[in-house]
Scaffold this motif. Structure first.
Motif, PDB file in Angstrom:
ATOM      1  N   VAL B  99      -2.481  -3.859  11.613  1.00  0.00           N
ATOM      2  CA  VAL B  99      -1.718  -4.536  12.643  1.00  0.00           C
ATOM      3  C   VAL B  99      -1.998  -5.908  13.067  1.00  0.00           C
ATOM      4  O   VAL B  99      -1.323  -6.656  13.530  1.00  0.00           O
ATOM      5  CB  VAL B  99      -1.911  -3.430  13.764  1.00  0.00           C
ATOM      6  CG1 VAL B  99      -3.194  -3.615  14.427  1.00  0.00           C
ATOM      7  CG2 VAL B  99      -0.776  -3.689  15.024  1.00  0.00           C
ATOM      8  N   ARG B 122       4.204  -3.055  15.805  1.00  0.00           N
ATOM      9  CA  ARG B 122       4.717  -1.565  15.795  1.00  0.00           C
ATOM     10  C   ARG B 122       5.836  -1.035  15.197  1.00  0.00           C
ATOM     11  O   ARG B 122       6.037  -0.077  14.565  1.00  0.00           O
ATOM     12  CB  ARG B 122       4.014  -0.785  16.914  1.00  0.00           C
ATOM     13  CG  ARG B 122       2.392  -0.780  17.260  1.00  0.00           C
ATOM     14  CD  ARG B 122       1.866  -0.020  18.371  1.00  0.00           C
ATOM     15  NE  ARG B 122       0.759  -0.028  18.346  1.00  0.00           N
ATOM     16  CZ  ARG B 122      -0.318   0.234  19.387  1.00  0.00           C
ATOM     17  NH1 ARG B 122       0.419   0.194  20.555  1.00  0.00           N
ATOM     18  NH2 ARG B 122      -1.510   0.392  19.421  1.00  0.00           N
ATOM     19  N   LEU B 125       6.083  -1.918  11.650  1.00  0.00           N
ATOM     20  CA  LEU B 125       5.307  -0.803  10.674  1.00  0.00           C
ATOM     21  C   LEU B 125       6.182   0.424  10.702  1.00  0.00           C
ATOM     22  O   LEU B 125       6.157   1.112   9.582  1.00  0.00           O
ATOM     23  CB  LEU B 125       3.991  -0.648  11.394  1.00  0.00           C
ATOM     24  CG  LEU B 125       2.946  -1.794  10.960  1.00  0.00           C
ATOM     25  CD1 LEU B 125       1.642  -1.465  11.948  1.00  0.00           C
ATOM     26  CD2 LEU B 125       2.709  -2.305   9.656  1.00  0.00           C
ATOM     27  N   GLU B 134      -2.005   1.628  11.021  1.00  0.00           N
ATOM     28  CA  GLU B 134      -1.726   0.409  11.642  1.00  0.00           C
ATOM     29  C   GLU B 134      -3.550  -0.223  11.587  1.00  0.00           C
ATOM     30  O   GLU B 134      -3.722  -1.412  11.770  1.00  0.00           O
ATOM     31  CB  GLU B 134      -1.281   0.159  13.198  1.00  0.00           C
ATOM     32  CG  GLU B 134      -2.031   1.055  14.199  1.00  0.00           C
ATOM     33  CD  GLU B 134      -1.436   0.894  15.543  1.00  0.00           C
ATOM     34  OE1 GLU B 134      -0.232   0.862  15.726  1.00  0.00           O
ATOM     35  OE2 GLU B 134      -2.350   0.376  16.404  1.00  0.00           O
ATOM     36  N   ASN B 135      -4.153   0.739  11.653  1.00  0.00           N
ATOM     37  CA  ASN B 135      -5.636   0.667  11.796  1.00  0.00           C
ATOM     38  C   ASN B 135      -6.486   0.454  10.522  1.00  0.00           C
ATOM     39  O   ASN B 135      -7.610   0.144  10.630  1.00  0.00           O
ATOM     40  CB  ASN B 135      -6.340   1.252  12.683  1.00  0.00           C
ATOM     41  CG  ASN B 135      -5.990   1.131  14.000  1.00  0.00           C
ATOM     42  OD1 ASN B 135      -5.848  -0.048  14.664  1.00  0.00           O
ATOM     43  ND2 ASN B 135      -5.792   2.024  15.011  1.00  0.00           N
ATOM     44  N   VAL B 149       3.472  -3.847   3.946  1.00  0.00           N
ATOM     45  CA  VAL B 149       2.981  -4.398   5.088  1.00  0.00           C
ATOM     46  C   VAL B 149       3.176  -6.035   5.068  1.00  0.00           C
ATOM     47  O   VAL B 149       3.427  -6.523   6.088  1.00  0.00           O
ATOM     48  CB  VAL B 149       1.332  -4.165   5.240  1.00  0.00           C
ATOM     49  CG1 VAL B 149       0.724  -5.014   6.332  1.00  0.00           C
ATOM     50  CG2 VAL B 149       0.858  -2.470   5.342  1.00  0.00           C
TER      51      VAL B 149
END
Lengths: 221, 244
Positions: B99, B122, B125, B134-135, B149
């Motif tokens: 992210v 978000r 994604l 995301e993390n 990504v």
């Protein structure tokens, strides 16, 4: 073994050694980063000036640099400003270590994948932005072990500051020897003090390295 | 497609390492067009699209973007922010989470607030099917995921054109499909795309036009059906022969 002379003088000696190390390392890292950036600059005169600085400083013994700054430069500017031994020694250590640290930063920048800066520039980040947000954080992680080594080396080199009358560990070792005439005992204690300082420093660097390690990557940098 | 081209290249020349890679390229790309660039390795495909955002500065020739001449000066960063690029080797920022890869440029370059950038990231994604990662960090993802990504990162700048530089060439065969699917979706939505690729099926199905680059010049161009099914020159015939 009579502890009294040690208890009287060692705490402040350890504090001075630690303070000298921390201050000199801070100067060395900040200045080293600036010189390191100049080493990889797109501006040629800047690149050359940085290269000359690094070569000159690395060619002169640190001991001579300390004397040069305190006695030599100190004499030259005595009418304008008289630096304390501490300021003078910190400057000498900082200026010297900046040259070595600059080379570490340079290698750190040059080892980065070219694709990282291309991706940053392709997104519209300016050169300074790409440096600040992409290249520097990655380079810093890669060079942390090398910086840690410099920190340990610097801590040991601060013993040279005894020559300009700073009451750090080595200076105090000499004073204690003259006071209680037990050279073996005194210098063993002094050596152990250095050990007690360097080991936690190495340990702290390893901890920091682990904390900054990027998930999913191996720990070798 | 409107009449005025979004990108206009005139007389583009570039020499790299003593070898002339581009020998005078003239090319218009219309808004909403999907242009596929094919050709043998060393033919200048990558150099051509890298010139469009000035990752390679052309030695000669001009590039107009949306009717304005692009110059390698202070305005270049602004130009680049409007041109999305996806690389063969993904080039995700390895020290940042997924992210954070998507929010960095929108906050620093476009001045979006962290909240706005996060919202945008978000949504993107989700669109590339990685809302649940995301993390994660790039090294924790497969090649196909990293490339998706990377596409989302480029889209986060809301570019007017997307450049794809052999984006599936570094992927394991089973991961190619997921990346091409995302690109097909973009094409359907009318994104202007320049796609350097060896995926002939993609060029045939998604491309509006194909150019065949050979020895630094455009040797053939036209509709995918014509160029890929009925090649005129011997070099293109031979080149396509490697894919059948």
């Amino acid at each position: 073994m009579d502890l009294k002379p040690y208890l009287e003088s060692l705490p402040s000696a350890i504090a001075n050694t630690a303070l000298l190390t921390v201050c000199s390392l801070a100067v060395g890292i900040v200045l080293g980063l600036v010189i390191g950036l100049a080493r990889v600059s797109s501006i040629k005169p800047l690149r050359m000036a940085a290269a000359v600085y690094v070569e000159v400083v690395r060619a002169i013994p640190l001991f001579v640099q300390i004397l040069y700054l305190y006695y030599g430069i100190g004499y030259l500017i005595r009418k304008i400003y008289i630096p304390s031994p501490f300021v003078s020694a910190t400057a000498a250590f900082g200026l010297c270590y900046a040259a070595y640290i600059a080379e570490i930063f340079r290698a750190g920048f040059q080892s980065l994948d070219r694709g990282q800066s291309e991706a940053a520039r392709a997104l519209g980040l300016t050169r300074p932005q790409a440096m600040r947000w992409v290249l520097l954080p990655q380079a810093f992680r890669n060079i942390l072990p090398a910086l840690g080594n410099e920190g340990v080396a610097l801590l040991k080199d601060t013993s040279l500051a005894s020559v300009v009358t700073i009451t750090e560990l080595t200076q105090v070792g000499g004073q204690l020897t003259n006071r209680i005439y037990k050279p073996f005992e005194v210098w063993t204690v002094i050596a152990l003090c250095y050990l007690a300082l360097t080991l936690p420093l190495s340990w702290a660097v390893r901890k920091l390295e682990a904390r900054l390690r990027v998930r999913g990557t191996s720990h070798t940098a | 497609m409107s009449a005025a081209p979004l990108i206009r290249l005139k007389g583009l020349r570039k020499t790299l390492g003593g070898k002339e890679i581009l020998k005078g390229i003239d090319l218009d790309v219309a808004k909403g067009e999907v242009l596929c660039v094919i050709g043998p390795s060393g033919s200048g495909k990558s150099t051509l699209i890298r010139c469009i955002n000035f990752l390679e500065v052309p030695d000669q020739g001009t590039i107009e973007f949306d009717g304005v001449l692009v110059r390698p000066d202070g305005s270049l960063d602004r130009h680049r922010s409007r041109v999305g690029m996806v690389f063969q080797r993904f080039n995700l920022f390895s020290h940042l989470s997924v992210v954070e890869n998507l929010t960095l440029a929108p906050t620093k370059v476009l001045g979006l607030s962290p909240g706005q950038a996060l919202q945008r990231a978000r949504a993107l994604l989700d669109r590339v099917g990685l809302a649940d990662r995301e993390n994660a960090y790039p090294a924790e993802l497969s090649g196909g995921q990293q490339q998706r990504v990377a596409i989302a990162r480029a889209l986060a700048m809301q570019p007017q054109v997307m450049l794809f530089d052999e984006v599936t060439s570094a992927l394991d065969p089973e991961l190619v499909g997921e990346v091409l699917e995302v690109m097909k979706g973009l094409a359907r939505e009318g994104m202007t795309m320049l796609v350097v690729t060896h995926q002939m099926k993609f060029a045939r199905e998604v491309g509006h036009r194909v150019i065949f680059l050979e020895g630094g010049v455009i040797a053939e161009e036209g509709k995918p059906g014509d160029v890929l099914e009925r090649p005129k020159g011997a070099r293109l015939k031979e080149f396509l022969g490697h894919f059948s």
